[in-house]
Scaffold this motif. Structure first.
Motif, PDB file in Angstrom:
ATOM      1  N   VAL A  56      35.335  41.641  31.715  1.00 34.63           N
ATOM      2  CA  VAL A  56      35.750  40.898  32.893  1.00 34.63           C
ATOM      3  C   VAL A  56      35.375  39.423  32.761  1.00 34.63           C
ATOM      4  N   GLU A  57      34.346  39.139  31.949  1.00 37.04           N
ATOM      5  CA  GLU A  57      34.039  37.750  31.602  1.00 37.04           C
ATOM      6  C   GLU A  57      34.539  37.392  30.212  1.00 37.04           C
ATOM      7  N   GLY A  58      34.512  38.345  29.301  1.00 37.57           N
ATOM      8  CA  GLY A  58      34.857  38.066  27.907  1.00 37.57           C
ATOM      9  C   GLY A  58      36.306  37.692  27.686  1.00 37.57           C
ATOM     10  N   SER A  59      37.192  38.080  28.601  1.00 32.84           N
ATOM     11  CA  SER A  59      38.613  37.741  28.474  1.00 32.84           C
ATOM     12  C   SER A  59      39.174  37.331  29.825  1.00 32.84           C
ATOM     13  N   LYS A  60      39.578  36.070  29.946  1.00 39.21           N
ATOM     14  CA  LYS A  60      40.176  35.602  31.195  1.00 39.21           C
ATOM     15  C   LYS A  60      41.540  36.243  31.415  1.00 39.21           C
ATOM     16  N   VAL A  61      42.228  36.594  30.322  1.00 39.65           N
ATOM     17  CA  VAL A  61      43.504  37.294  30.449  1.00 39.65           C
ATOM     18  C   VAL A  61      43.274  38.659  31.096  1.00 39.65           C
ATOM     19  N   PHE A  62      42.265  39.390  30.606  1.00 36.05           N
ATOM     20  CA  PHE A  62      41.948  40.682  31.207  1.00 36.05           C
ATOM     21  C   PHE A  62      41.571  40.509  32.676  1.00 36.05           C
ATOM     22  N   ALA A  63      40.707  39.527  32.966  1.00 39.57           N
ATOM     23  CA  ALA A  63      40.207  39.352  34.328  1.00 39.57           C
ATOM     24  C   ALA A  63      41.339  39.040  35.309  1.00 39.57           C
ATOM     25  N   LYS A  64      42.239  38.146  34.925  1.00 39.98           N
ATOM     26  CA  LYS A  64      43.342  37.788  35.832  1.00 39.98           C
ATOM     27  C   LYS A  64      44.281  38.982  36.031  1.00 39.98           C
ATOM     28  N   SER A  65      44.558  39.706  34.971  1.00 43.99           N
ATOM     29  CA  SER A  65      45.424  40.882  35.083  1.00 43.99           C
ATOM     30  C   SER A  65      44.750  41.955  35.949  1.00 43.99           C
ATOM     31  N   PHE A  66      43.440  42.117  35.790  1.00 49.36           N
ATOM     32  CA  PHE A  66      42.673  43.072  36.584  1.00 49.36           C
ATOM     33  C   PHE A  66      42.750  42.709  38.067  1.00 49.36           C
ATOM     34  N   MET A  67      42.570  41.424  38.379  1.00 47.74           N
ATOM     35  CA  MET A  67      42.630  40.994  39.777  1.00 47.74           C
ATOM     36  C   MET A  67      44.000  41.255  40.385  1.00 47.74           C
ATOM     37  N   LYS A  68      45.046  40.977  39.624  1.00 48.49           N
ATOM     38  CA  LYS A  68      46.402  41.207  40.118  1.00 48.49           C
ATOM     39  C   LYS A  68      46.620  42.695  40.388  1.00 48.49           C
TER      40      LYS A  68
ATOM     41  N   GLU B  55      40.215  30.699  53.669  1.00 50.83           N
ATOM     42  CA  GLU B  55      40.877  31.384  52.558  1.00 50.83           C
ATOM     43  C   GLU B  55      39.966  31.383  51.337  1.00 50.83           C
ATOM     44  N   ILE B  56      39.837  32.552  50.717  1.00 50.62           N
ATOM     45  CA  ILE B  56      39.066  32.638  49.482  1.00 50.62           C
ATOM     46  C   ILE B  56      39.957  33.130  48.351  1.00 50.62           C
ATOM     47  N   LYS B  57      39.750  32.575  47.157  1.00 50.95           N
ATOM     48  CA  LYS B  57      40.426  33.053  45.959  1.00 50.95           C
ATOM     49  C   LYS B  57      39.433  33.048  44.801  1.00 50.95           C
ATOM     50  N   VAL B  58      39.572  34.013  43.914  1.00 54.13           N
ATOM     51  CA  VAL B  58      38.660  34.125  42.773  1.00 54.13           C
ATOM     52  C   VAL B  58      39.162  33.253  41.629  1.00 54.13           C
ATOM     53  N   LEU B  59      38.285  32.400  41.126  1.00 53.20           N
ATOM     54  CA  LEU B  59      38.588  31.597  39.941  1.00 53.20           C
ATOM     55  C   LEU B  59      38.309  32.402  38.677  1.00 53.20           C
ATOM     56  N   GLU B  60      37.180  33.130  38.681  1.00 55.34           N
ATOM     57  CA  GLU B  60      36.775  33.899  37.497  1.00 55.34           C
ATOM     58  C   GLU B  60      35.667  34.867  37.876  1.00 55.34           C
ATOM     59  N   PHE B  61      35.475  35.854  37.033  1.00 57.85           N
ATOM     60  CA  PHE B  61      34.315  36.733  37.141  1.00 57.85           C
ATOM     61  C   PHE B  61      33.405  36.481  35.945  1.00 57.85           C
ATOM     62  N   ASN B  62      32.091  36.620  36.189  1.00 56.54           N
ATOM     63  CA  ASN B  62      31.112  36.552  35.110  1.00 56.54           C
ATOM     64  C   ASN B  62      30.239  37.801  35.156  1.00 56.54           C
ATOM     65  N   ALA B  63      29.721  38.176  33.996  1.00 52.35           N
ATOM     66  CA  ALA B  63      29.029  39.459  33.852  1.00 52.35           C
ATOM     67  C   ALA B  63      27.513  39.308  33.852  1.00 52.35           C
ATOM     68  N   ARG B  64      27.018  38.227  34.421  1.00 56.39           N
ATOM     69  CA  ARG B  64      25.566  37.941  34.400  1.00 56.39           C
ATOM     70  C   ARG B  64      25.260  36.904  35.466  1.00 56.39           C
ATOM     71  N   LEU B  65      23.989  36.619  35.647  1.00 52.41           N
ATOM     72  CA  LEU B  65      23.585  35.560  36.567  1.00 52.41           C
ATOM     73  C   LEU B  65      24.130  34.212  36.103  1.00 52.41           C
ATOM     74  N   GLY B  66      24.483  33.378  37.046  1.00 53.78           N
ATOM     75  CA  GLY B  66      24.875  32.022  36.700  1.00 53.78           C
ATOM     76  C   GLY B  66      23.680  31.214  36.240  1.00 53.78           C
ATOM     77  N   ASP B  67      23.955  30.192  35.469  1.00 59.04           N
ATOM     78  CA  ASP B  67      22.929  29.255  35.034  1.00 59.04           C
ATOM     79  C   ASP B  67      23.520  27.869  35.258  1.00 59.04           C
ATOM     80  N   PRO B  68      23.077  27.129  36.271  1.00 57.48           N
ATOM     81  CA  PRO B  68      21.726  27.118  36.848  1.00 57.48           C
ATOM     82  C   PRO B  68      21.523  27.868  38.177  1.00 57.48           C
ATOM     83  N   GLU B  69      22.505  28.607  38.683  1.00 58.50           N
ATOM     84  CA  GLU B  69      22.306  29.261  39.980  1.00 58.50           C
ATOM     85  C   GLU B  69      21.105  30.203  39.992  1.00 58.50           C
ATOM     86  N   ALA B  70      20.813  30.836  38.840  1.00 58.45           N
ATOM     87  CA  ALA B  70      19.684  31.775  38.774  1.00 58.45           C
ATOM     88  C   ALA B  70      18.379  31.113  39.205  1.00 58.45           C
TER      89      ALA B  70
END
Length: 425
Positions: free
Chosen positions: A99-111, A278-293
């Motif tokens: 879900v993070e490793g491929s943006k193509v997968f992530a966008k297709s998954f969201m759709k 309105e909310i829309k997803v830009l991307e998914f990541n598979a771990r804590l953000g840095d520097p958000e952590a």
């Protein structure tokens, strides 16, 4: 318990720092770690991507729980290898980390699962991508499909800029093999926020809200970076927005992964664009953000270890998280030239004075130690993080410490948290 933290950035230092506070923990190892992590962990020189060696080490030292910080080992299958050996590890398996490793997968998954996101098209030939851009015009966003350390996204407002982005990513391979495929997607107006949740593949437990600053320079100017600072809480995430994110994004994403046979366990992090209600997803990541952590873990009052264990054991539904009502701000201090080619090996001075500031913790990212001196060794060098009764207090505490740290060519933004101040003033 003996804990192994994998990684060497500010996020991993913050994880090790928080884990060290648990009464359940007797020893922390870090692989490979950094100069700051050596204060709370014993560092071992094993690369975060050398999965076999890491698993061998965990077996040999009888590690009770391994915590994976960065995305790359997750997408390479570190969790799969550890689980195959009967080792306990926190993070999603390879098929879920896609879900993070491929943006193509992530966008297709969201759709497929009706998760709100911008329109998009994917391409593996630059000529076709350029024709599509000429048809739809700008503004738009061009993204490398694979991992690019948070820098594989180019926002384009003019046609030549967009065509050049395709050439840089696909033909010149600015981001290496990550650019073999690209996603061209809608440019979304609004404010970008980070939303993190723990999940055991069933229950979804949200963390506190946070917001980061991606651009290199003040006023959100300059190129995208891995993040130049962050704060928590994010005032833009109201109760109603929070509920909408959970109901329309986080819960459907975890359920969707389960239905696809990709049970997701670990941290799920959604990068969101919020425009009004309105909310829309830009991307998914598979771990804590840095520097958000860094600001998140500074605000967390709960013991982190029981939460991580509950995820691994599939009993997250019984857990809650306590947070301090205080606000927290992290300012990233970077090397000259970052996010492009940057200088290394400069001596950092003032760390002790800065760390002596009340309610401030200095999290190391790209640092090393030589002859009792701490040297710069990465693009993002330090994450100076402070607490305050409110955002304004946290900003003041953090920048007081920042001003005490120096090295030749040090660069940082001076406006971290300004967007939050505008919301609460």
């Amino acid at each position: 318990m003996q804990i192994l933290v994998i990684g060497s950035g500010g996020r991993e230092h913050a994880l090790a720092w928080k884990i060290a506070q648990s009464p359940k923990v007797s020893k922390i190892w870090a692989a490979p770690g950094n100069a700051g992590m050596s204060d709370v962990a014993e560092c071992v020189q094993i690369s975060a991507t050398d999965i076999r060696l890491l698993a061998d080490f965990a077996e040999r030292k009888r590690i009770d729980l391994t915590v994976v910080g960065p995305e790359l080992p997750l997408t390479l299958g570190i969790v799969d290898e550890f689980e195959r050996r009967g080792l306990r590890i926190f993070g999603p398996r390879k098929d879920a980390a896609l879900v993070e490793g491929s943006k193509v997968f992530a966008k297709s998954f969201m759709k497929k699962h009706h998760i709100p996101t911008g329109f998009f098209q994917t391409f593996d030939r630059s000529e076709e991508a350029k024709r599509y851009i000429e048809e739809i015009g700008t503004p738009l966003v061009v993204k490398a499909d694979g991992l690019a350390a948070g820098k594989g996204v180019i926002v384009c407002f003019e046609l030549p800029e967009a065509l050049d982005a395709v050439e840089k990513i696909m033909e010149e391979r600015l981001f290496g093999d990550a650019g073999k495929r690209i996603v061209i997607e809608e440019y979304l107006e609004g404010e970008e926020v980070s939303f993190h949740a723990l999940t055991d593949g069933d229950a979804v437990l949200p963390l506190a809200s946070s917001q980061d600053h991606k651009r290199a320079f003040n006023d959100d100017q300059g190129p995208n970076t891995g993040g130049m600072g962050a704060y928590s809480p994010a005032p833009i995430i109201t109760e109603s927005i929070h509920q909408q994110i959970m109901e329309r994004v986080m819960i459907p994403a975890v359920a969707g992964m389960a239905t696809e046979g990709r049970a997701y366990k670990g941290i799920l992090y959604a990068g969101l664009m919020i425009n009004g209600n309105e909310i829309k997803v830009l991307e998914f990541n598979a771990r804590l953000g840095d520097p958000e952590a860094q600001p998140l873990l500074l605000r967390m009052k709960s013991d982190l270890i029981p939460l991580l264990e509950a995820v691994v054991d599939g009993r997250l539904r019984d857990q809650t998280i306590d947070w301090t009502p205080d606000a927290s701000v992290c300012v990233v201090m970077a090397s000259k030239g970052y996010p492009g080619p940057y200088d290394q090996g400069a001596t950092i001075v003032g760390l002790e004075d800065a760390a002596a500031e009340p309610n401030v913790v200095i999290f190391h990212a790209g640092t090393s130690r030589t002859n009792n001196q701490v040297l710069t060794g990465g693009g993002r060098v330090l994450g100076v993080t402070g607490l305050g009764r409110d955002i304004q207090g946290a900003i003041a505490a953090t920048y007081r410490a920042v001003k005490k740290v120096h090295w030749e060519g040090a660069h940082y933004r001076t406006d971290i948290g300004v967007r939050a101040l505008a919301k609460v003033s």
